[in-house]
Scaffold this motif. Structure first.
Motif, PDB file in Angstrom:
ATOM      1  N   GLU A   2       7.744  10.553  -7.335  1.00 25.48           N
ATOM      2  CA  GLU A   2       8.142  11.041  -6.017  1.00 25.48           C
ATOM      3  C   GLU A   2       7.911  10.035  -4.893  1.00 25.48           C
ATOM      4  O   GLU A   2       8.707   9.963  -3.951  1.00 25.48           O
ATOM      5  CB  GLU A   2       7.389  12.339  -5.699  1.00 25.48           C
ATOM      6  N   ASP A   3       6.832   9.262  -4.992  1.00 21.93           N
ATOM      7  CA  ASP A   3       6.463   8.384  -3.874  1.00 21.93           C
ATOM      8  C   ASP A   3       6.651   6.895  -4.150  1.00 21.93           C
ATOM      9  O   ASP A   3       6.698   6.100  -3.210  1.00 21.93           O
ATOM     10  CB  ASP A   3       4.995   8.620  -3.483  1.00 21.93           C
ATOM     11  N   PHE A   4       6.741   6.512  -5.409  1.00 17.70           N
ATOM     12  CA  PHE A   4       6.856   5.096  -5.757  1.00 17.70           C
ATOM     13  C   PHE A   4       8.060   4.847  -6.667  1.00 17.70           C
ATOM     14  O   PHE A   4       8.016   4.005  -7.564  1.00 17.70           O
ATOM     15  CB  PHE A   4       5.579   4.608  -6.457  1.00 17.70           C
ATOM     16  N   GLN A   5       9.137   5.601  -6.438  1.00 15.29           N
ATOM     17  CA  GLN A   5      10.264   5.561  -7.370  1.00 15.29           C
ATOM     18  C   GLN A   5      10.996   4.231  -7.400  1.00 15.29           C
ATOM     19  O   GLN A   5      11.758   3.963  -8.330  1.00 15.29           O
ATOM     20  CB  GLN A   5      11.258   6.691  -7.063  1.00 15.29           C
ATOM     21  N   THR A   6      10.784   3.377  -6.390  1.00 12.67           N
ATOM     22  CA  THR A   6      11.470   2.077  -6.378  1.00 12.67           C
ATOM     23  C   THR A   6      10.668   0.998  -7.088  1.00 12.67           C
ATOM     24  O   THR A   6      11.112  -0.150  -7.150  1.00 12.67           O
ATOM     25  CB  THR A   6      11.741   1.631  -4.929  1.00 12.67           C
ATOM     26  N   THR A   7       9.511   1.323  -7.613  1.00 13.55           N
ATOM     27  CA  THR A   7       8.674   0.315  -8.255  1.00 13.55           C
ATOM     28  C   THR A   7       9.011   0.178  -9.739  1.00 13.55           C
ATOM     29  O   THR A   7       9.730   0.994 -10.316  1.00 13.55           O
ATOM     30  CB  THR A   7       7.178   0.665  -8.111  1.00 13.55           C
ATOM     31  N   ASN A  56      -0.254  14.859 -12.587  1.00  8.90           N
ATOM     32  CA  ASN A  56      -0.343  14.710 -11.136  1.00  8.90           C
ATOM     33  C   ASN A  56      -0.180  13.251 -10.714  1.00  8.90           C
ATOM     34  O   ASN A  56       0.465  12.952  -9.700  1.00  8.90           O
ATOM     35  CB  ASN A  56      -1.666  15.267 -10.628  1.00  8.90           C
ATOM     36  N   ARG A  57      -0.766  12.347 -11.479  1.00  2.82           N
ATOM     37  CA  ARG A  57      -0.655  10.912 -11.163  1.00  2.82           C
ATOM     38  C   ARG A  57       0.760  10.403 -11.404  1.00  2.82           C
ATOM     39  O   ARG A  57       1.310   9.660 -10.585  1.00  2.82           O
ATOM     40  CB  ARG A  57      -1.651  10.116 -11.995  1.00  2.82           C
ATOM     41  N   PHE A  58       1.351  10.784 -12.523  1.00  5.49           N
ATOM     42  CA  PHE A  58       2.707  10.313 -12.831  1.00  5.49           C
ATOM     43  C   PHE A  58       3.726  10.910 -11.857  1.00  5.49           C
ATOM     44  O   PHE A  58       4.717  10.273 -11.521  1.00  5.49           O
ATOM     45  CB  PHE A  58       3.066  10.652 -14.276  1.00  5.49           C
ATOM     46  N   PHE A  91       5.331  -7.248   0.566  1.00  2.00           N
ATOM     47  CA  PHE A  91       5.252  -5.795   0.719  1.00  2.00           C
ATOM     48  C   PHE A  91       5.660  -5.108  -0.583  1.00  2.00           C
ATOM     49  O   PHE A  91       4.977  -4.186  -1.044  1.00  2.00           O
ATOM     50  CB  PHE A  91       6.165  -5.339   1.863  1.00  2.00           C
ATOM     51  N   ASP A  92       6.751  -5.560  -1.172  1.00  3.74           N
ATOM     52  CA  ASP A  92       7.210  -4.965  -2.432  1.00  3.74           C
ATOM     53  C   ASP A  92       6.180  -5.160  -3.538  1.00  3.74           C
ATOM     54  O   ASP A  92       5.929  -4.238  -4.340  1.00  3.74           O
ATOM     55  CB  ASP A  92       8.545  -5.578  -2.847  1.00  3.74           C
ATOM     56  N   LEU A  93       5.585  -6.332  -3.596  1.00  8.04           N
ATOM     57  CA  LEU A  93       4.583  -6.603  -4.624  1.00  8.04           C
ATOM     58  C   LEU A  93       3.334  -5.746  -4.419  1.00  8.04           C
ATOM     59  O   LEU A  93       2.762  -5.226  -5.380  1.00  8.04           O
ATOM     60  CB  LEU A  93       4.214  -8.083  -4.608  1.00  8.04           C
ATOM     61  N   ALA A  94       2.919  -5.604  -3.159  1.00  5.55           N
ATOM     62  CA  ALA A  94       1.739  -4.782  -2.866  1.00  5.55           C
ATOM     63  C   ALA A  94       2.022  -3.308  -3.166  1.00  5.55           C
ATOM     64  O   ALA A  94       1.156  -2.584  -3.671  1.00  5.55           O
ATOM     65  CB  ALA A  94       1.322  -4.963  -1.409  1.00  5.55           C
ATOM     66  N   PHE A  95       3.236  -2.876  -2.843  1.00  4.46           N
ATOM     67  CA  PHE A  95       3.633  -1.493  -3.112  1.00  4.46           C
ATOM     68  C   PHE A  95       3.634  -1.231  -4.616  1.00  4.46           C
ATOM     69  O   PHE A  95       3.151  -0.197  -5.091  1.00  4.46           O
ATOM     70  CB  PHE A  95       5.023  -1.248  -2.521  1.00  4.46           C
ATOM     71  N   ASP A  96       4.142  -2.188  -5.382  1.00  3.08           N
ATOM     72  CA  ASP A  96       4.150  -2.069  -6.836  1.00  3.08           C
ATOM     73  C   ASP A  96       2.721  -2.060  -7.374  1.00  3.08           C
ATOM     74  O   ASP A  96       2.394  -1.338  -8.318  1.00  3.08           O
ATOM     75  CB  ASP A  96       4.943  -3.235  -7.437  1.00  3.08           C
ATOM     76  N   HIS A  97       1.878  -2.864  -6.756  1.00  6.57           N
ATOM     77  CA  HIS A  97       0.475  -2.927  -7.153  1.00  6.57           C
ATOM     78  C   HIS A  97      -0.211  -1.573  -6.943  1.00  6.57           C
ATOM     79  O   HIS A  97      -0.987  -1.112  -7.783  1.00  6.57           O
ATOM     80  CB  HIS A  97      -0.225  -4.003  -6.310  1.00  6.57           C
ATOM     81  N   LEU A  98       0.098  -0.931  -5.819  1.00 13.01           N
ATOM     82  CA  LEU A  98      -0.485   0.371  -5.529  1.00 13.01           C
ATOM     83  C   LEU A  98      -0.022   1.410  -6.543  1.00 13.01           C
ATOM     84  O   LEU A  98      -0.807   2.255  -6.992  1.00 13.01           O
ATOM     85  CB  LEU A  98      -0.087   0.797  -4.117  1.00 13.01           C
ATOM     86  N   GLY A 117      22.718  10.659  -5.971  1.00  9.19           N
ATOM     87  CA  GLY A 117      22.468   9.361  -5.384  1.00  9.19           C
ATOM     88  C   GLY A 117      21.437   9.363  -4.286  1.00  9.19           C
ATOM     89  O   GLY A 117      21.315   8.389  -3.539  1.00  9.19           O
ATOM     90  N   GLU A 118      20.665  10.437  -4.170  1.00  8.35           N
ATOM     91  CA  GLU A 118      19.694  10.546  -3.100  1.00  8.35           C
ATOM     92  C   GLU A 118      18.275  10.208  -3.570  1.00  8.35           C
ATOM     93  O   GLU A 118      17.382  10.101  -2.753  1.00  8.35           O
ATOM     94  CB  GLU A 118      19.698  11.970  -2.542  1.00  8.35           C
ATOM     95  N   TRP A 119      18.098  10.055  -4.853  1.00 10.91           N
ATOM     96  CA  TRP A 119      16.743   9.894  -5.384  1.00 10.91           C
ATOM     97  C   TRP A 119      16.283   8.448  -5.331  1.00 10.91           C
ATOM     98  O   TRP A 119      15.166   8.152  -4.946  1.00 10.91           O
ATOM     99  CB  TRP A 119      16.713  10.416  -6.807  1.00 10.91           C
TER     100      TRP A 119
END
Length: 284
Positions: free
Chosen positions: A204-209, A197-199, A168-175, A281-283
């Motif tokens: 905002e949506d993929f901050q853990t990647t 807009n892309r960055f 899941f983490d790898l697929a999320f990073d891939h996206l 610490g919420e981001w």
């Protein structure tokens, strides 16, 4: 050999079936084949022939025998096993559509079975194993994420949960990589608003990647190109707060200082809000 728990339980049986079949061949005995009337054979005999063909790598024959078990003995315990073995065999042969069909059929009819977790995992893999390079359509990635999440949430104690989390983490990073690829494309061509807009999606949506530090640096580049210093310095401040030791921060720092600027929060833009969240610490 196969690396799958439901299949591992049959390794000994496969080996035994192979020995028996080979002995019958050597002695000139009758062996089940596809030209015979299989109704004369037991579910166990047909199932073992399917296992034998699977061991030989003959996927089409293996799935045919398993399907015959399901057809001729639909209420037997082996019929249930035959469905999951079809899914495994099809997946081994990279017939992902058929693997999905068999796995979905198993889940639909046997949702409480001990192999339901494995069927769901196979269903997820039938999408995940087709994920291609980031320049292509990402619908398979989204499908893989959805099915992997089901494994994680519905079967958290299964032996497939950890593998599902990793994938899941790898697929999320891939996206996220897809968004970065498009963002870089726009940035190189001077389409700065489209690139931003892309960055922004990454931040905002993929901050853990793994793509977040670069996305922040690219925002610095894009905003400076538009003459928007407040957003550029704030993006660099976020980058420095969360990824100070990266080359991306070093590049942003040198870029700003070379223009007489420095990383700091300025204004009340969307990046300033992200910064305040990250400091609390919420981001992340």
């Amino acid at each position: 050999m196969f690396g799958r728990a439901p299949v591992r339980r049959h390794v000994t049986k496969i080996f035994t079936a192979c020995i028996v079949l080979l002995m019958m061949t050597a002695c000139g005995g009758n062996i089940i084949d596809r030209d015979q009337n299989l109704e004369a054979f037991t579910a166990e005999q047909i199932f073992e022939r399917g296992e034998f063909e699977l061991q030989r790598g003959r996927i089409e024959d293996a799935t045919w025998y398993f399907s015959e078990v399901e057809r001729l003995y639909p209420y037997s315990a082996l019929a249930r096993r035959a469905v999951i073995m079809q899914a495994f065999a099809y997946h081994s042969g990279r017939d992902y559509e058929s693997a999905r069909s068999a796995a979905e059929r198993f889940i639909e009819f046997f949702p409480a079975d001990e192999d339901a977790a494995y069927a769901q995992y196979l269903l997820a893999l039938s999408h995940y194993d087709q994920i291609d390079d980031i320049g292509r359509d990402q619908s398979l990635t989204l499908d893989a994420l959805q099915e992997l999440r089901i494994v994680i949430e519905r079967f958290p104690e299964s032996e497939y949960a950890d593998s599902a989390k990793l994938k899941f983490d790898l697929a999320f990073d891939h996206l996220a990589g897809k968004e970065m690829e498009v963002g870089r494309y726009y940035l190189r061509r001077g389409h700065y608003n489209a690139a931003i807009n892309r960055f922004r999606i990454i931040v905002e949506d993929f901050q853990t990647t793994s793509h977040t530090p670069e996305a922040l640096h690219r925002l610095v580049e894009a905003y400076l190109s538009l003459g928007l210093a407040d957003q550029a310095t704030t993006a660099a401040a976020i980058l420095g707060h969360n990824y100070r030791g990266t080359d991306w921060y070093a590049d942003s720092y040198h870029l700003l200082t070379g223009l007489g600027q420095r990383p700091r929060v300025r204004g009340n833009n969307w990046l300033a809000r992200v910064y305040r969240q990250s400091v609390k610490g919420e981001w992340l």
